[in-house]
Design an enzyme around this catalytic site. Structure first.
Site, PDB file in Angstrom:
ATOM      1  N   GLY A  56       0.828  -1.196   0.000  1.00 30.89           N
ATOM      2  CA  GLY A  56       0.000   0.000   0.000  1.00 30.89           C
ATOM      3  C   GLY A  56       0.865   1.249   0.000  1.00 30.89           C
ATOM      4  N   THR A  57       1.953   1.189   0.725  1.00 28.40           N
ATOM      5  CA  THR A  57       2.873   2.331   0.778  1.00 28.40           C
ATOM      6  C   THR A  57       3.352   2.697  -0.618  1.00 28.40           C
ATOM      7  OG1 THR A  57       3.593   1.762   3.008  1.00 28.40           O
ATOM      8  CG2 THR A  57       5.118   3.087   1.694  1.00 28.40           C
TER       9      THR A  57
ATOM     10  N   ASN B 245      -7.143   4.577   9.736  1.00 32.86           N
ATOM     11  CA  ASN B 245      -6.575   3.384  10.363  1.00 32.86           C
ATOM     12  C   ASN B 245      -6.657   3.415  11.888  1.00 32.86           C
ATOM     13  OD1 ASN B 245      -4.702   5.467   9.293  1.00 32.86           O
ATOM     14  ND2 ASN B 245      -3.202   4.466  10.610  1.00 32.86           N
TER      15      ASN B 245
ATOM     16  N   SER C 218      -4.191  -2.811  -0.227  1.00 34.95           N
ATOM     17  CA  SER C 218      -3.058  -3.581   0.303  1.00 34.95           C
ATOM     18  C   SER C 218      -3.525  -4.980   0.686  1.00 34.95           C
ATOM     19  CB  SER C 218      -2.486  -2.862   1.533  1.00 34.95           C
ATOM     20  OG  SER C 218      -1.500  -3.648   2.147  1.00 34.95           O
TER      21      SER C 218
ATOM     22  N   HIS D 124      -2.020  -7.395   2.783  1.00 36.84           N
ATOM     23  CA  HIS D 124      -1.851  -8.029   4.099  1.00 36.84           C
ATOM     24  C   HIS D 124      -2.851  -7.563   5.144  1.00 36.84           C
ATOM     25  CE1 HIS D 124       0.352  -4.848   6.482  1.00 36.84           C
ATOM     26  NE2 HIS D 124       0.549  -4.379   5.278  1.00 36.84           N
TER      27      HIS D 124
ATOM     28  N   THR E  51      10.039  -7.812 -11.935  1.00 38.70           N
ATOM     29  CA  THR E  51       9.358  -9.098 -12.085  1.00 38.70           C
ATOM     30  C   THR E  51       8.277  -9.226 -11.019  1.00 38.70           C
ATOM     31  OG1 THR E  51      11.385 -10.046 -12.935  1.00 38.70           O
ATOM     32  CG2 THR E  51       9.725 -11.601 -12.178  1.00 38.70           C
TER      33      THR E  51
ATOM     34  N   CYS F 138       1.165   2.212  13.562  1.00 39.56           N
ATOM     35  CA  CYS F 138       1.781   1.617  12.384  1.00 39.56           C
ATOM     36  C   CYS F 138       2.673   2.594  11.652  1.00 39.56           C
ATOM     37  CB  CYS F 138       0.743   0.990  11.452  1.00 39.56           C
ATOM     38  SG  CYS F 138      -0.620   2.032  11.044  1.00 39.56           S
TER      39      CYS F 138
END
Ligand code: PLP
Length: 382
Positions: free
Chosen positions: A71-72, A149, A197, A199, A235, A322
């Site tokens: 996401g960053t 968040n 994102s 995760h 890749t 976070c």
């Protein structure tokens, strides 16, 4: 002792169904999607299936999905990549963004952009009147999150987009915390770019996406082999992308059940928090994520309480957890006008689909004990 995980806004456990799909790709099916042989073709097909799954989760076409590593990265890509193709003008972000929006936005000052922040009200909701006033200055991009968040407060993105349209301004939204917790519809929100994102929704680390409206002209951050239609060279992380796609499909299927379960637990938690005289933030906002509760006790330091609760068997977060290790008070709470001392005491519980009412009950018992103990210690020291 098994620690109870109440920190799902920071990350989530990989879903077993997702892991099953990823394992063969990491063991024997190790193709590079750009290779023409069968290994490569299979890897390409797997990535394209995942692209469709991610697209479906937010109601867009697969061609609108650009995979990133996080996401960053997607937030940096949106803010830097969209502004790079525009003449410098005003860039607006909200005062409660994650640092991976705030920092690239502030960086654009070095390229002549005027960066301003949109205020939020006492409930942590975007102040649309302030946005309207800021839009008097020519604005190239507004980047404002869909769900915060820390507080879980949902933001009025459709209204932002409608205002932006009148000023021919692009809108990017960081929807990392919203995906899998509330329905997210890219077109209904009227945005031009959206960050996701993996995760945060039971997918693996190492995958994210930027969803783009076809009218957006964006410059890549990474140059190289021209993967992702030249927008993100490197890749592809095939296994992680496949896991991300599968997690999106699962999250959409279980959205109703997730919302039902987490909101009941969150309400149970907040009944107990009120009995303990906690200040709960954003609770009177129009809409919040179903799984998040953000609160503080006067004269109890958040970091200390989080450490004590960890020892008692509960993994929770403090404000701004976070974003850094520092003891700084939550910037989100400061933006909401909460006093610094109280903001320093903030603790976030973010529930997940495997949490139970018994865990919440046990947590409230431990919390009461720890808050009383820490308050007593402060009183002795004073
Ligand atoms: N945006 C928000 C609102 C977040 O909460 C986070 C992570 O905590 C991110 C972006 C960053 O996402 P990632 O961890 O995939 O880089």
């Amino acid at each position: 002792m098994n620690t109870v995980f109440f920190d799902h806004n920071s990350t989530t456990a990989l879903l077993p169904e997702v892991l099953e799909l990823m394992l063969p790709l990491m063991k024997q099916q190790h193709g590079n999607p750009t290779s023409r042989h069968v290994f490569g073709r299979n890897a390409r097909d797997a990535v394209e299936l995942a692209r469709t799954q991610v697209a479906e989760a937010v109601g867009v076409q697969a061609s609108q999905v650009v995979f990133t590593a996080s996401g960053t990265e997607a937030n940096n890509f949106a803010v830097r990549g969209i502004t790079a193709n525009l003449d410098p003008a005003q860039l607006l972000i909200s005062s409660i963004e994650h640092p991976c929006v705030t920092r690239p936005a502030m960086h654009m000052r070095t390229s002549g952009w005027l960066v301003n922040t949109i205020n939020v009200d006492a409930q942590g909701q975007l102040d649309l009147a302030h946005l309207q006033a800021l839009l008097k200055v020519q604005t190239g991009l507004i980047s404002t999150m869909l769900a915060n968040n820390e507080t879980g407060v949902l933001q009025p993105l459709s209204e932002v987009s409608a205002m932006a349209r009148q000023h021919k301004t692009f809108v990017h939204t960081d929807a990392v915390q919203a995906l899998g917790k509330v329905a997210v519809d890219f077109n209904a929100l009227g945005v031009h770019a959206m960050t996701l994102s993996s995760h945060k929704i039971g997918g693996p680390l190492g995958a994210g996406a930027l969803i783009l409206d076809k009218r957006v002209d964006i410059q890549p951050l990474l140059l190289g082999g021209g993967q992702e239609k030249g927008l993100r060279s490197g890749t592809e992380n095939v296994a992680a992308i496949v896991g991300f796609g599968a997690a999106c499909a699962l999250a959409i299927n279980s959205l109703n059940a997730y919302q039902q379960l987490t909101s009941v637990l969150r309400d149970q938690l907040e009944v107990g928090l009120r009995q303990l005289n906690a200040n709960i933030f954003g609770v009177n906002s129009a809409k919040r994520l179903p799984n998040t509760s953000f609160f503080a006790f006067p004269n109890v330091e958040g970091e200390t309480l989080v450490t004590a609760l960890d020892k008692a068997g509960f993994a929770v977060a403090s404000g701004s957890a976070c974003s850094s290790d520092s003891n700084e008070p939550s910037h989100v709470l400061l933006a909401m006008g909460i006093e610094e001392d109280l903001a320093r005491g903030s603790v976030r519980v973010s529930l997940g689909q495997h949490n139970t009412a018994a865990q919440v009950e046990a947590f409230l018992v431990a919390l009461k004990q720890e808050v009383q103990r820490l308050k007593a210690m402060t009183a002795i020291a004073a």
